[in-house]
Design a protein around this motif. Structure first.
Motif, PDB file in Angstrom:
ATOM      1  N   PHE A 124      36.264 -42.817 -16.045  1.00  0.00           N
ATOM      2  CA  PHE A 124      36.246 -41.920 -14.934  1.00  0.00           C
ATOM      3  C   PHE A 124      35.072 -40.722 -14.885  1.00  0.00           C
ATOM      4  CE2 PHE A 124      36.823 -37.245 -14.190  1.00  0.00           C
ATOM      5  CZ  PHE A 124      37.225 -37.320 -12.791  1.00  0.00           C
ATOM      6  N   LEU A 125      34.505 -40.602 -16.099  1.00  0.00           N
ATOM      7  CA  LEU A 125      33.247 -39.695 -16.280  1.00  0.00           C
ATOM      8  C   LEU A 125      32.033 -40.702 -15.557  1.00  0.00           C
ATOM      9  CD1 LEU A 125      33.573 -37.937 -19.596  1.00  0.00           C
ATOM     10  CD2 LEU A 125      33.650 -36.902 -17.377  1.00  0.00           C
ATOM     11  N   VAL A 126      31.964 -41.869 -15.943  1.00  0.00           N
ATOM     12  CA  VAL A 126      30.959 -42.831 -15.660  1.00  0.00           C
ATOM     13  C   VAL A 126      30.896 -42.908 -13.949  1.00  0.00           C
ATOM     14  CG1 VAL A 126      30.023 -45.081 -15.403  1.00  0.00           C
ATOM     15  CG2 VAL A 126      30.462 -43.930 -17.603  1.00  0.00           C
ATOM     16  N   SER A 127      32.052 -43.017 -13.230  1.00  0.00           N
ATOM     17  CA  SER A 127      32.507 -43.370 -11.962  1.00  0.00           C
ATOM     18  C   SER A 127      32.036 -42.169 -11.311  1.00  0.00           C
ATOM     19  CB  SER A 127      33.891 -43.481 -11.701  1.00  0.00           C
ATOM     20  OG  SER A 127      34.028 -43.670 -10.486  1.00  0.00           O
ATOM     21  N   MET A 128      32.457 -40.809 -11.812  1.00  0.00           N
ATOM     22  CA  MET A 128      32.067 -39.488 -10.962  1.00  0.00           C
ATOM     23  C   MET A 128      30.499 -39.305 -10.933  1.00  0.00           C
ATOM     24  SD  MET A 128      33.475 -35.499 -12.267  1.00  0.00           S
ATOM     25  CE  MET A 128      32.552 -36.002 -13.924  1.00  0.00           C
ATOM     26  N   GLY A 129      30.101 -39.466 -12.215  1.00  0.00           N
ATOM     27  CA  GLY A 129      28.492 -39.534 -12.180  1.00  0.00           C
ATOM     28  C   GLY A 129      27.694 -40.297 -11.278  1.00  0.00           C
ATOM     29  N   ARG A 130      28.291 -41.638 -11.165  1.00  0.00           N
ATOM     30  CA  ARG A 130      27.643 -42.306 -10.070  1.00  0.00           C
ATOM     31  C   ARG A 130      27.880 -42.037  -8.710  1.00  0.00           C
ATOM     32  NH1 ARG A 130      28.920 -47.917 -13.828  1.00  0.00           N
ATOM     33  NH2 ARG A 130      26.963 -47.603 -15.266  1.00  0.00           N
ATOM     34  N   ALA A 131      29.009 -41.658  -8.474  1.00  0.00           N
ATOM     35  CA  ALA A 131      29.436 -41.505  -7.118  1.00  0.00           C
ATOM     36  C   ALA A 131      28.541 -39.918  -6.871  1.00  0.00           C
ATOM     37  CB  ALA A 131      30.934 -41.101  -7.226  1.00  0.00           C
ATOM     38  N   THR A 132      28.254 -39.150  -7.632  1.00  0.00           N
ATOM     39  CA  THR A 132      27.524 -37.891  -7.459  1.00  0.00           C
ATOM     40  C   THR A 132      25.984 -37.991  -7.490  1.00  0.00           C
ATOM     41  OG1 THR A 132      28.153 -36.988  -9.207  1.00  0.00           O
ATOM     42  CG2 THR A 132      29.627 -36.402  -7.411  1.00  0.00           C
ATOM     43  N   ASN A 133      25.662 -39.209  -7.829  1.00  0.00           N
ATOM     44  CA  ASN A 133      24.148 -39.478  -8.140  1.00  0.00           C
ATOM     45  C   ASN A 133      23.491 -38.660  -9.466  1.00  0.00           C
ATOM     46  OD1 ASN A 133      21.973 -41.034  -7.306  1.00  0.00           O
ATOM     47  ND2 ASN A 133      21.138 -39.363  -6.245  1.00  0.00           N
ATOM     48  N   GLN A 134      24.302 -38.799 -10.389  1.00  0.00           N
ATOM     49  CA  GLN A 134      23.725 -37.948 -11.468  1.00  0.00           C
ATOM     50  C   GLN A 134      23.198 -38.666 -12.459  1.00  0.00           C
ATOM     51  OE1 GLN A 134      24.464 -34.418 -11.844  1.00  0.00           O
ATOM     52  NE2 GLN A 134      24.956 -35.004  -9.575  1.00  0.00           N
ATOM     53  N   GLY A 135      22.328 -38.092 -13.179  1.00  0.00           N
ATOM     54  CA  GLY A 135      21.324 -38.816 -14.091  1.00  0.00           C
ATOM     55  C   GLY A 135      22.239 -38.958 -15.539  1.00  0.00           C
ATOM     56  N   ALA A 136      23.107 -38.224 -15.786  1.00  0.00           N
ATOM     57  CA  ALA A 136      24.135 -37.987 -16.857  1.00  0.00           C
ATOM     58  C   ALA A 136      25.313 -37.136 -16.669  1.00  0.00           C
ATOM     59  CB  ALA A 136      23.118 -37.502 -17.904  1.00  0.00           C
ATOM     60  N   VAL A 137      26.113 -37.354 -17.446  1.00  0.00           N
ATOM     61  CA  VAL A 137      27.261 -36.702 -17.502  1.00  0.00           C
ATOM     62  C   VAL A 137      27.804 -35.709 -18.528  1.00  0.00           C
ATOM     63  CG1 VAL A 137      29.892 -36.529 -17.030  1.00  0.00           C
ATOM     64  CG2 VAL A 137      28.679 -37.945 -15.564  1.00  0.00           C
ATOM     65  N   GLY A 138      27.607 -34.698 -18.879  1.00  0.00           N
ATOM     66  CA  GLY A 138      27.744 -34.008 -20.120  1.00  0.00           C
ATOM     67  C   GLY A 138      29.101 -33.522 -20.068  1.00  0.00           C
ATOM     68  N   PHE A 139      29.662 -33.436 -21.449  1.00  0.00           N
ATOM     69  CA  PHE A 139      31.277 -33.038 -21.719  1.00  0.00           C
ATOM     70  C   PHE A 139      31.000 -32.174 -23.101  1.00  0.00           C
ATOM     71  CE2 PHE A 139      31.030 -37.412 -22.463  1.00  0.00           C
ATOM     72  CZ  PHE A 139      31.918 -37.644 -23.436  1.00  0.00           C
ATOM     73  N   VAL A 140      32.000 -31.469 -23.475  1.00  0.00           N
ATOM     74  CA  VAL A 140      32.218 -31.013 -24.613  1.00  0.00           C
ATOM     75  C   VAL A 140      33.596 -31.047 -25.007  1.00  0.00           C
ATOM     76  CG1 VAL A 140      32.417 -28.600 -25.745  1.00  0.00           C
ATOM     77  CG2 VAL A 140      30.631 -28.753 -23.826  1.00  0.00           C
ATOM     78  N   ILE A 141      33.816 -31.551 -26.454  1.00  0.00           N
ATOM     79  CA  ILE A 141      34.749 -31.763 -26.924  1.00  0.00           C
ATOM     80  C   ILE A 141      34.904 -31.149 -28.141  1.00  0.00           C
ATOM     81  CG2 ILE A 141      36.487 -33.554 -27.956  1.00  0.00           C
ATOM     82  CD1 ILE A 141      35.839 -35.517 -25.897  1.00  0.00           C
ATOM     83  N   ASP A 142      35.783 -29.888 -28.532  1.00  0.00           N
ATOM     84  CA  ASP A 142      35.861 -29.268 -29.796  1.00  0.00           C
ATOM     85  C   ASP A 142      34.349 -28.863 -29.829  1.00  0.00           C
ATOM     86  OD1 ASP A 142      37.191 -28.207 -31.794  1.00  0.00           O
ATOM     87  OD2 ASP A 142      37.013 -29.777 -33.041  1.00  0.00           O
ATOM     88  N   ARG A 143      33.829 -27.984 -29.192  1.00  0.00           N
ATOM     89  CA  ARG A 143      32.647 -27.382 -29.256  1.00  0.00           C
ATOM     90  C   ARG A 143      31.385 -28.382 -29.711  1.00  0.00           C
ATOM     91  NH1 ARG A 143      34.653 -22.588 -32.809  1.00  0.00           N
ATOM     92  NH2 ARG A 143      36.081 -21.503 -31.401  1.00  0.00           N
ATOM     93  N   HIS A 144      31.677 -29.717 -29.108  1.00  0.00           N
ATOM     94  CA  HIS A 144      30.393 -30.753 -29.430  1.00  0.00           C
ATOM     95  C   HIS A 144      30.304 -30.963 -28.159  1.00  0.00           C
ATOM     96  CE1 HIS A 144      30.916 -30.739 -33.788  1.00  0.00           C
ATOM     97  NE2 HIS A 144      32.301 -30.867 -33.650  1.00  0.00           N
ATOM     98  N   TYR A 145      28.878 -31.177 -28.068  1.00  0.00           N
ATOM     99  CA  TYR A 145      28.281 -31.443 -26.559  1.00  0.00           C
ATOM    100  C   TYR A 145      27.834 -32.782 -26.719  1.00  0.00           C
ATOM    101  CZ  TYR A 145      25.286 -32.059 -22.623  1.00  0.00           C
ATOM    102  OH  TYR A 145      24.922 -32.742 -21.525  1.00  0.00           O
ATOM    103  N   LEU A 146      28.440 -33.779 -25.727  1.00  0.00           N
ATOM    104  CA  LEU A 146      28.420 -35.242 -25.632  1.00  0.00           C
ATOM    105  C   LEU A 146      27.837 -35.514 -24.083  1.00  0.00           C
ATOM    106  CD1 LEU A 146      31.969 -35.848 -27.162  1.00  0.00           C
ATOM    107  CD2 LEU A 146      29.640 -36.127 -28.391  1.00  0.00           C
ATOM    108  N   GLU A 147      27.201 -36.554 -24.227  1.00  0.00           N
ATOM    109  CA  GLU A 147      26.492 -36.879 -22.859  1.00  0.00           C
ATOM    110  C   GLU A 147      26.479 -38.302 -22.637  1.00  0.00           C
ATOM    111  OE1 GLU A 147      22.933 -34.691 -21.194  1.00  0.00           O
ATOM    112  OE2 GLU A 147      21.869 -36.731 -21.842  1.00  0.00           O
TER     113      GLU A 147
END
Length: 64
Positions: A38-61
């Motif tokens: 889902f994150l990859v699909s959303m990032g591609r659909a919105t022409n992003q270079g990366a999608v960042g997210f946080v799980i339990d205070r850990h930033y992931l990209e």
């Protein structure tokens, strides 16, 4: 703003959307692949270079 290294360090103006949700850890683990897709699909659909997210205070990209 963020720097797009794939475009020679060009600065890109962006208006990020932040979504906050809570989920049971076991459910998150069982749906990890679907979340990534889902994150990859959303990032591609919105022409992003990366999608960042946080799980339990850990930033992931995920770089696209």
């Amino acid at each position: 703003m963020w720097r797009d290294d794939k475009q020679g360090g060009r600065l890109i103006r962006d208006e990020p959307t932040i979504i906050q949700c809570y989920v049971d850890e076991k459910l998150l683990e069982s749906k990890a692949q679907e979340l990534k897709e889902f994150l990859v699909s959303m990032g591609r659909a919105t022409n992003q270079g990366a999608v960042g997210f946080v799980i339990d205070r850990h930033y992931l990209e995920i770089r696209l």
